[in-house]
Design a protein around this motif. Structure first.
Motif, PDB file in Angstrom:
ATOM      1  N   MET A 101      46.150   1.983  60.912  1.00 61.12           N
ATOM      2  CA  MET A 101      46.911   0.899  60.281  1.00 61.12           C
ATOM      3  C   MET A 101      46.483   0.750  58.825  1.00 61.12           C
ATOM      4  SD  MET A 101      46.942  -3.181  61.138  1.00 61.12           S
ATOM      5  CE  MET A 101      47.227  -3.126  62.896  1.00 61.12           C
ATOM      6  N   ARG A 102      47.465   0.745  57.938  1.00 57.28           N
ATOM      7  CA  ARG A 102      47.173   0.451  56.533  1.00 57.28           C
ATOM      8  C   ARG A 102      48.296  -0.416  55.995  1.00 57.28           C
ATOM      9  NH1 ARG A 102      48.740   0.836  51.637  1.00 57.28           N
ATOM     10  NH2 ARG A 102      47.200   0.875  49.966  1.00 57.28           N
ATOM     11  N   PHE A 103      47.957  -1.499  55.322  1.00 59.55           N
ATOM     12  CA  PHE A 103      49.002  -2.283  54.669  1.00 59.55           C
ATOM     13  C   PHE A 103      48.436  -3.040  53.495  1.00 59.55           C
ATOM     14  CE2 PHE A 103      47.372  -5.071  58.059  1.00 59.55           C
ATOM     15  CZ  PHE A 103      47.055  -6.204  57.335  1.00 59.55           C
ATOM     16  N   GLU A 104      49.348  -3.553  52.667  1.00 59.50           N
ATOM     17  CA  GLU A 104      48.982  -4.447  51.577  1.00 59.50           C
ATOM     18  C   GLU A 104      49.743  -5.732  51.755  1.00 59.50           C
ATOM     19  OE1 GLU A 104      48.719  -1.147  48.076  1.00 59.50           O
ATOM     20  OE2 GLU A 104      49.092  -3.238  47.502  1.00 59.50           O
ATOM     21  N   PHE A 105      49.182  -6.807  51.280  1.00 56.60           N
ATOM     22  CA  PHE A 105      49.867  -8.093  51.375  1.00 56.60           C
ATOM     23  C   PHE A 105      49.509  -8.930  50.159  1.00 56.60           C
ATOM     24  CE2 PHE A 105      50.668 -12.394  52.709  1.00 56.60           C
ATOM     25  CZ  PHE A 105      51.883 -12.269  53.374  1.00 56.60           C
ATOM     26  N   ALA A 106      50.508  -9.473  49.494  1.00 61.33           N
ATOM     27  CA  ALA A 106      50.249 -10.314  48.313  1.00 61.33           C
ATOM     28  C   ALA A 106      51.148 -11.531  48.365  1.00 61.33           C
ATOM     29  CB  ALA A 106      50.510  -9.525  47.033  1.00 61.33           C
ATOM     30  N   THR A 107      50.644 -12.645  47.909  1.00 60.82           N
ATOM     31  CA  THR A 107      51.476 -13.849  47.878  1.00 60.82           C
ATOM     32  C   THR A 107      51.059 -14.772  46.732  1.00 60.82           C
ATOM     33  OG1 THR A 107      52.445 -15.611  49.229  1.00 60.82           O
ATOM     34  CG2 THR A 107      50.086 -15.177  49.534  1.00 60.82           C
ATOM     35  N   ALA A 108      51.667 -15.966  46.705  1.00 62.00           N
ATOM     36  CA  ALA A 108      51.313 -16.953  45.688  1.00 62.00           C
ATOM     37  C   ALA A 108      49.810 -17.209  45.747  1.00 62.00           C
ATOM     38  CB  ALA A 108      52.083 -18.249  45.932  1.00 62.00           C
ATOM     39  N   THR A 109      49.233 -17.593  44.590  1.00 55.29           N
ATOM     40  CA  THR A 109      47.791 -17.829  44.554  1.00 55.29           C
ATOM     41  C   THR A 109      47.394 -18.943  45.518  1.00 55.29           C
ATOM     42  OG1 THR A 109      47.910 -17.256  42.233  1.00 55.29           O
ATOM     43  CG2 THR A 109      45.866 -18.279  42.986  1.00 55.29           C
ATOM     44  N   ARG A 110      48.222 -19.991  45.567  1.00 56.42           N
ATOM     45  CA  ARG A 110      47.890 -21.141  46.398  1.00 56.42           C
ATOM     46  C   ARG A 110      49.175 -21.690  47.010  1.00 56.42           C
ATOM     47  NH1 ARG A 110      46.256 -26.753  43.759  1.00 56.42           N
ATOM     48  NH2 ARG A 110      45.799 -27.943  45.637  1.00 56.42           N
ATOM     49  N   ILE A 111      49.155 -21.997  48.304  1.00 59.55           N
ATOM     50  CA  ILE A 111      50.310 -22.578  48.986  1.00 59.55           C
ATOM     51  C   ILE A 111      49.880 -23.918  49.572  1.00 59.55           C
ATOM     52  CG2 ILE A 111      51.973 -22.332  50.882  1.00 59.55           C
ATOM     53  CD1 ILE A 111      51.519 -19.264  50.694  1.00 59.55           C
ATOM     54  N   VAL A 112      50.632 -24.978  49.257  1.00 56.53           N
ATOM     55  CA  VAL A 112      50.372 -26.296  49.847  1.00 56.53           C
ATOM     56  C   VAL A 112      51.611 -26.671  50.645  1.00 56.53           C
ATOM     57  CG1 VAL A 112      49.884 -28.728  49.402  1.00 56.53           C
ATOM     58  CG2 VAL A 112      48.886 -26.969  47.922  1.00 56.53           C
ATOM     59  N   PHE A 113      51.455 -26.893  51.946  1.00 54.95           N
ATOM     60  CA  PHE A 113      52.602 -27.177  52.822  1.00 54.95           C
ATOM     61  C   PHE A 113      52.406 -28.510  53.526  1.00 54.95           C
ATOM     62  CE2 PHE A 113      54.930 -27.235  56.759  1.00 54.95           C
ATOM     63  CZ  PHE A 113      56.117 -26.572  56.496  1.00 54.95           C
ATOM     64  N   GLY A 114      53.458 -29.319  53.606  1.00 48.59           N
ATOM     65  CA  GLY A 114      53.398 -30.509  54.449  1.00 48.59           C
ATOM     66  C   GLY A 114      54.220 -31.661  53.897  1.00 48.59           C
ATOM     67  N   PRO A 115      54.624 -32.582  54.787  1.00 48.54           N
ATOM     68  CA  PRO A 115      55.382 -33.748  54.354  1.00 48.54           C
ATOM     69  C   PRO A 115      54.593 -34.562  53.319  1.00 48.54           C
ATOM     70  CG  PRO A 115      55.401 -33.572  56.748  1.00 48.54           C
ATOM     71  CD  PRO A 115      54.411 -32.566  56.243  1.00 48.54           C
ATOM     72  N   GLY A 116      55.240 -34.910  52.209  1.00 53.40           N
ATOM     73  CA  GLY A 116      54.604 -35.739  51.192  1.00 53.40           C
ATOM     74  C   GLY A 116      53.814 -34.968  50.151  1.00 53.40           C
ATOM     75  N   THR A 117      53.693 -33.651  50.306  1.00 55.84           N
ATOM     76  CA  THR A 117      52.840 -32.890  49.380  1.00 55.84           C
ATOM     77  C   THR A 117      53.406 -32.834  47.969  1.00 55.84           C
ATOM     78  OG1 THR A 117      53.873 -30.872  50.238  1.00 55.84           O
ATOM     79  CG2 THR A 117      51.684 -31.428  51.086  1.00 55.84           C
ATOM     80  N   VAL A 118      54.700 -33.158  47.800  1.00 59.07           N
ATOM     81  CA  VAL A 118      55.271 -33.150  46.439  1.00 59.07           C
ATOM     82  C   VAL A 118      54.514 -34.116  45.529  1.00 59.07           C
ATOM     83  CG1 VAL A 118      57.060 -34.925  46.840  1.00 59.07           C
ATOM     84  CG2 VAL A 118      57.448 -33.116  45.146  1.00 59.07           C
TER      85      VAL A 118
END
Ligand SMILES: [Zn+2]
Length: 372
Positions: free
Chosen positions: A1-18
């Motif tokens: 198995m070999r893979f790469e994965f990249a995403t946003a530096t930081r993810i904040v999820f949840g009601p009211g997080t705006v």
């Protein structure tokens, strides 16, 4: 198995997080360009910055204007709050602020396609629909009206510095927008799962996203204020974005790019109209091959039946599209005479490269004709 994965530096999820956005913005820059669908006053939101309201889906020229405004106003940070259009616009402006030059220097397909070599300006993405997953992807889709096509700016540097996903922002979406953006999310969970570039992590995200969306999408459409359904759809959409940014898409998005360039229709509406037909044509083209097992897994998750066939999955999606009152492509002015040119352009689209099987010109034309 070999893979790469990249995403946003930081993810904040949840009601009211705006409500955490102003403090985060103050840490990331002095003055923000605030990209929104409707006019919004940054100061009222507690953000030091300059408003940049946009209408419709972003064009190359809109990115030029936004970048110029950001420079003139001394903005060192970009925040986008809205659907995919606002987030793609903000993402592209942040990339141009960091790199200089003109969007056409870097745009794929119709531009010069040069690599964006420098980091984007700090960028915060705050989605207000549950569909595009653009808050965690590394591309921005721009219209180039003179070329009658949509194409991407794309770079690992374009992954947002912060994605804030607050499901409460989607509570007031009207049913028609819930349907089209939700079916875009569903497409973005199916296409990376059957993609030729799927990997072990994206498989997990897609399977869970599909499981949640199968129940939550019809529920959120019937009852927009169903908080659990909205939360599940916001999460499913995020999972789709994480998956597509790392595993690619397929024929639905391959067609959505040229269709969106030639016709005035929202991206989600196009994907929704195409999805069941793309599944059926892909399933027929994969007959007897290994790739078909992926469509069987999709069908099992969506229908909840252990004996579901690949075709049952496509039927389930077609039935969902009927329930959610999805309109065919003909409703947006696409005619049989447009099919050959669209199939020609779709064959060259970047998303088509990760479709699980290379479709012939005849198969591409059949897919599109069925969706009319
Ligand atoms: Zn999409």
């Amino acid at each position: 198995m070999r893979f790469e994965f990249a995403t946003a530096t930081r993810i904040v999820f949840g009601p009211g997080t705006v409500r955490e956005v102003p403090a985060a913005a103050a840490e990331m820059g002095r003055r923000a360009l605030l990209v929104t669908r409707r006019s919004a006053d940054p100061e009222r939101l507690g953000i030091a910055g300059e408003p940049f309201p946009i209408h419709g889906e972003p064009s190359v020229d809109l990115i030029r204007r936004g970048t110029q405004l950001a420079r003139e106003a001394g903005c060192d940070l970009v925040i986008a709050m809205g659907g995919g259009s606002a987030i793609d616009a903000g993402k592209a402006i942040a990339a141009m602020l960091g790199n200089g030059g003109d969007p056409l220097d870097y745009l794929e397909v119709v531009g010069h396609g040069r690599p964006l070599k420098k980091p984007s300006a700090p960028f915060i993405a705050v989605p207000t629909t549950a569909g595009t997953g653009s808050e965690v992807t590394r591309n921005a889709v721009l219209a180039s009206p003179e070329h009658h096509v949509k194409a991407s700016l794309r770079s690992p540097h374009m992954l947002p510095a912060l994605a804030v996903v607050d499901p409460e922002l989607t509570l007031d979406l009207p049913p028609a927008l819930t349907a089209t953006t939700g079916l875009d999310a569903l497409t973005q969970l199916i296409e990376p799962y059957v993609s030729s570039r799927a990997n072990a992590i994206t498989d997990l995200y897609c399977a869970e996203g599909l499981r949640l969306a199968a129940t939550a999408l019809p529920r959120a459409w019937r009852d927009g204020h169903h908080r659990a359904a909205r939360t599940d759809m916001a999460f499913a959409s995020l999972l789709g974005g994480l998956a597509l940014a790392n595993a690619g898409l397929g024929a639905v998005h391959g067609f959505a790019a040229p269709l969106g360039g030639m016709f005035d229709a929202p991206h989600g509406a196009l994907c929704a109209a195409l999805l069941p037909h793309a599944m059926r044509v892909n399933i027929a083209a994969l007959k007897g091959s290994e790739g078909l097992s992926r469509y069987a897994a999709v069908a099992r998750i969506l229908t909840g039946r252990a004996d579901a066939s690949p075709e049952d999955g496509a039927d389930w999606v077609a039935s969902l599209c009927r329930d959610l009152e999805i309109r065919p492509l003909g409703a947006y002015g696409v005619r049989p005479a447009d099919v050959p040119a669209l199939a020609h352009k779709a064959a060259a689209a970047s998303s088509m490269k990760s479709n699980p099987v290379t479709l012939t010109r005849a198969q591409l034309e059949e897919l599109l004709t069925r969706a009319l």
